[in-house]
Design a protein around this motif. Sequence first.
Motif, mmCIF file in Angstrom:
data_model
loop_
_atom_site.group_PDB
_atom_site.id
_atom_site.type_symbol
_atom_site.label_atom_id
_atom_site.label_comp_id
_atom_site.label_asym_id
_atom_site.label_seq_id
_atom_site.Cartn_x
_atom_site.Cartn_y
_atom_site.Cartn_z
ATOM 1 N N ARG A 83 0.800 -1.227 0.000
ATOM 2 C CA ARG A 83 0.000 0.000 0.000
ATOM 3 C C ARG A 83 0.836 1.282 0.000
ATOM 4 O O ARG A 83 0.287 2.380 0.091
ATOM 5 C CB ARG A 83 -0.945 0.007 1.218
ATOM 6 N N SER A 84 2.163 1.156 -0.096
ATOM 7 C CA SER A 84 3.001 2.371 -0.103
ATOM 8 C C SER A 84 3.936 2.470 -1.284
ATOM 9 O O SER A 84 4.778 3.370 -1.329
ATOM 10 C CB SER A 84 3.868 2.433 1.155
ATOM 11 N N VAL A 85 3.826 1.514 -2.202
ATOM 12 C CA VAL A 85 4.758 1.481 -3.335
ATOM 13 C C VAL A 85 4.000 1.035 -4.579
ATOM 14 O O VAL A 85 3.209 0.088 -4.519
ATOM 15 C CB VAL A 85 5.914 0.466 -3.089
ATOM 16 N N LYS A 181 -1.368 9.985 9.934
ATOM 17 C CA LYS A 181 -0.182 9.447 10.614
ATOM 18 C C LYS A 181 0.637 8.556 9.696
ATOM 19 O O LYS A 181 0.084 7.745 8.975
ATOM 20 C CB LYS A 181 -0.660 8.564 11.765
ATOM 21 N N ILE A 182 1.963 8.696 9.762
ATOM 22 C CA ILE A 182 2.805 7.664 9.173
ATOM 23 C C ILE A 182 3.179 6.747 10.319
ATOM 24 O O ILE A 182 3.880 7.142 11.234
ATOM 25 C CB ILE A 182 4.084 8.257 8.563
ATOM 26 N N ASN A 183 2.643 5.570 10.343
ATOM 27 C CA ASN A 183 2.989 4.657 11.427
ATOM 28 C C ASN A 183 3.290 3.279 10.851
ATOM 29 O O ASN A 183 3.441 3.125 9.654
ATOM 30 C CB ASN A 183 1.867 4.611 12.463
ATOM 31 N N GLU A 185 1.512 0.929 10.280
ATOM 32 C CA GLU A 185 0.506 0.334 9.397
ATOM 33 C C GLU A 185 0.565 0.868 7.958
ATOM 34 O O GLU A 185 0.363 0.131 7.021
ATOM 35 C CB GLU A 185 -0.901 0.584 9.922
ATOM 36 N N ASN A 186 0.829 2.158 7.808
ATOM 37 C CA ASN A 186 0.751 2.684 6.431
ATOM 38 C C ASN A 186 2.127 3.082 5.913
ATOM 39 O O ASN A 186 2.301 4.027 5.184
ATOM 40 C CB ASN A 186 -0.210 3.864 6.333
ATOM 41 N N HIS A 187 3.105 2.267 6.226
ATOM 42 C CA HIS A 187 4.452 2.747 6.162
ATOM 43 C C HIS A 187 5.347 1.653 5.606
ATOM 44 O O HIS A 187 5.827 0.800 6.336
ATOM 45 C CB HIS A 187 4.783 3.091 7.607
ATOM 46 N N ASP A 188 5.518 1.623 4.301
ATOM 47 C CA ASP A 188 6.412 0.591 3.799
ATOM 48 C C ASP A 188 7.047 0.937 2.460
ATOM 49 O O ASP A 188 7.234 0.078 1.612
ATOM 50 C CB ASP A 188 5.751 -0.784 3.762
ATOM 51 N N THR A 189 7.408 2.174 2.301
ATOM 52 C CA THR A 189 8.295 2.585 1.200
ATOM 53 C C THR A 189 9.473 1.634 1.116
ATOM 54 O O THR A 189 9.952 1.171 2.142
ATOM 55 C CB THR A 189 8.838 3.998 1.527
ATOM 56 N N ILE A 190 9.955 1.396 -0.105
ATOM 57 C CA ILE A 190 11.171 0.577 -0.160
ATOM 58 C C ILE A 190 12.378 1.402 -0.613
ATOM 59 O O ILE A 190 12.329 2.099 -1.616
ATOM 60 C CB ILE A 190 10.992 -0.705 -1.021
ATOM 61 N N THR A 206 11.692 4.031 -3.797
ATOM 62 C CA THR A 206 10.445 4.200 -4.545
ATOM 63 C C THR A 206 9.244 4.113 -3.601
ATOM 64 O O THR A 206 9.234 3.307 -2.676
ATOM 65 C CB THR A 206 10.351 3.167 -5.695
ATOM 66 N N THR A 207 8.241 4.943 -3.862
ATOM 67 C CA THR A 207 7.106 5.047 -2.931
ATOM 68 C C THR A 207 5.883 5.669 -3.605
ATOM 69 O O THR A 207 6.014 6.351 -4.626
ATOM 70 C CB THR A 207 7.504 5.947 -1.734
ATOM 71 N N SER A 208 4.725 5.447 -2.979
ATOM 72 C CA SER A 208 3.556 6.253 -3.345
ATOM 73 C C SER A 208 3.379 7.379 -2.333
ATOM 74 O O SER A 208 2.436 8.154 -2.404
ATOM 75 C CB SER A 208 2.294 5.385 -3.398
ATOM 76 N N GLY A 209 4.291 7.431 -1.380
ATOM 77 C CA GLY A 209 4.311 8.566 -0.452
ATOM 78 C C GLY A 209 3.321 8.451 0.686
ATOM 79 O O GLY A 209 2.722 7.400 0.925
ATOM 80 N N TRP A 210 3.153 9.508 1.358
ATOM 81 C CA TRP A 210 2.304 9.605 2.531
ATOM 82 C C TRP A 210 0.852 9.414 2.078
ATOM 83 O O TRP A 210 0.348 10.196 1.256
ATOM 84 C CB TRP A 210 2.517 10.977 3.124
ATOM 85 N N ALA A 211 0.193 8.403 2.620
ATOM 86 C CA ALA A 211 -1.192 8.147 2.239
ATOM 87 C C ALA A 211 -2.043 9.390 2.500
ATOM 88 O O ALA A 211 -1.930 10.015 3.555
ATOM 89 C CB ALA A 211 -1.739 6.981 3.051
ATOM 90 N N GLY A 216 0.257 17.417 -4.862
ATOM 91 C CA GLY A 216 1.479 18.190 -5.131
ATOM 92 C C GLY A 216 2.608 17.899 -4.169
ATOM 93 O O GLY A 216 3.743 18.267 -4.414
ATOM 94 N N ARG A 217 2.302 17.200 -3.080
ATOM 95 C CA ARG A 217 3.325 16.938 -2.065
ATOM 96 C C ARG A 217 4.349 15.903 -2.558
ATOM 97 O O ARG A 217 4.019 14.878 -3.115
ATOM 98 C CB ARG A 217 2.631 16.421 -0.805
ATOM 99 N N LEU A 218 5.632 16.214 -2.351
ATOM 100 C CA LEU A 218 6.696 15.224 -2.527
ATOM 101 C C LEU A 218 7.314 14.968 -1.172
ATOM 102 O O LEU A 218 7.503 15.905 -0.387
ATOM 103 C CB LEU A 218 7.809 15.747 -3.446
ATOM 104 N N ALA A 239 16.279 5.946 3.264
ATOM 105 C CA ALA A 239 15.389 6.298 4.376
ATOM 106 C C ALA A 239 13.960 5.838 4.124
ATOM 107 O O ALA A 239 13.545 5.606 2.991
ATOM 108 C CB ALA A 239 15.385 7.815 4.544
ATOM 109 N N THR A 240 13.214 5.759 5.213
ATOM 110 C CA THR A 240 11.774 5.527 5.144
ATOM 111 C C THR A 240 11.119 6.291 6.287
ATOM 112 O O THR A 240 11.773 6.592 7.279
ATOM 113 C CB THR A 240 11.449 4.017 5.215
ATOM 114 N N GLY A 241 9.858 6.627 6.121
ATOM 115 C CA GLY A 241 9.158 7.329 7.202
ATOM 116 C C GLY A 241 8.736 8.727 6.806
ATOM 117 O O GLY A 241 8.578 9.031 5.618
ATOM 118 N N LEU A 242 8.571 9.562 7.808
ATOM 119 C CA LEU A 242 8.038 10.912 7.610
ATOM 120 C C LEU A 242 8.998 11.753 6.755
ATOM 121 O O LEU A 242 9.983 12.304 7.252
ATOM 122 C CB LEU A 242 7.823 11.567 8.973
ATOM 123 N N GLY A 243 8.667 11.845 5.459
ATOM 124 C CA GLY A 243 9.569 12.478 4.508
ATOM 125 C C GLY A 243 9.926 13.913 4.850
ATOM 126 O O GLY A 243 11.059 14.346 4.625
#
Length: 329
Positions: A83-85, A181-183, A185-190, A206-211, A216-218, A239-243
């Motif tokens: 759900r994050s990539v 929240k990035i926690n 559960e919704n947190h699995d960028t690779i 690679t990621t789909s970013g913060w759900a 426009g957010r990167l 890195a992974t997490g709160l961009g």
Amino acid sequence: MERRKFIQAGSLIVAAGLIKPFQGAEIPVYSFEERIEGPMIISTWIHGLEANRAGWSILENGGSALDATVAGAMQTESDVANRSVGIGGRPDRTGHVTLDACVMDGDGRSGAVGYLEGIAHPAAVAKAVMEKTPHAMLVGSGARQFALDNGFATIKTPLPEVKKDYLQWRKENKELIKRPKINHENHDTIGLIARDAQGRFGGTCTTSGWAYKMPGRLGDSPIIGAGLFVDNEVGAATATGLGEAIIRVAGSAIVVELMRGGMKPSEACKEVVMRIIRKNKDLTGLQCGFIAMDRQGNVGGFSVYNGFNFALKTQTRDEMVDTEFDRKW
Ligand code: SD4
């Protein structure tokens, strides 16, 4: 060095006052430090196991670290359950799934795409940006046009089940500026970093970013120096997490610079995580983690909260490694 010996060495360094233990945190214990010989690849989170295996087929045939990490990233981008990539990613708050990715090799060449919609493999497009354009990053409709012009496959997103979740989220979050929240559960960028048989480093994120992000957010993931940094003279970090927090400390670049100064990967990752914690008083419930490898064959990571891990593949290992952390959920 064996884990136990390294832990002892770490405690001695702390005891000698060379590293100050951070207030409230335990004495640093490095999760995994060892001089690995030959090719190696590490990737964030559990899906990194499959990604590493895809990358390994390139490394074991003498291919480049960069190609191995792109192949690994593409494996995860195709995973409809993630759900994050890639194809299974969650949309922004207007319902559009927008993908971010970057690649970098150890000679300082890089490419990135941001806010790319409907393209199956943003990591591969990022590599094409590096190889075929004079630019470091393409975003939005320009990135999509570049991908189409270069024959990259299209996808239809969001997937129906992802759209269902999104519509439910919209119903429950009428006030759309509320901070999701990035926690865990919704947190699995690779993020993947590798060293090949020639000793070259390469990486991909690679990621789909913060759900349900703002349109426009990167985040950090497509930004060289934030989500990824690679330098053949030193090693690599991702890195992974709160961009937002990772961008503001130039996270992955600083991890590499700290390793250049002599820190081991997990020490360097810890220093950057602690910097993030010091600078973000409102980090409660938000995860950030880094993983890194150096020229000596050490690998390691560190995260704000427990539960972060990475997949490691070498000639003799294929396993998950837990990182140390500052606090528990
Ligand atoms: C971002 N770092 O867009 C990414 C999100 C992430 O697991 O890592 N999710 O900020």
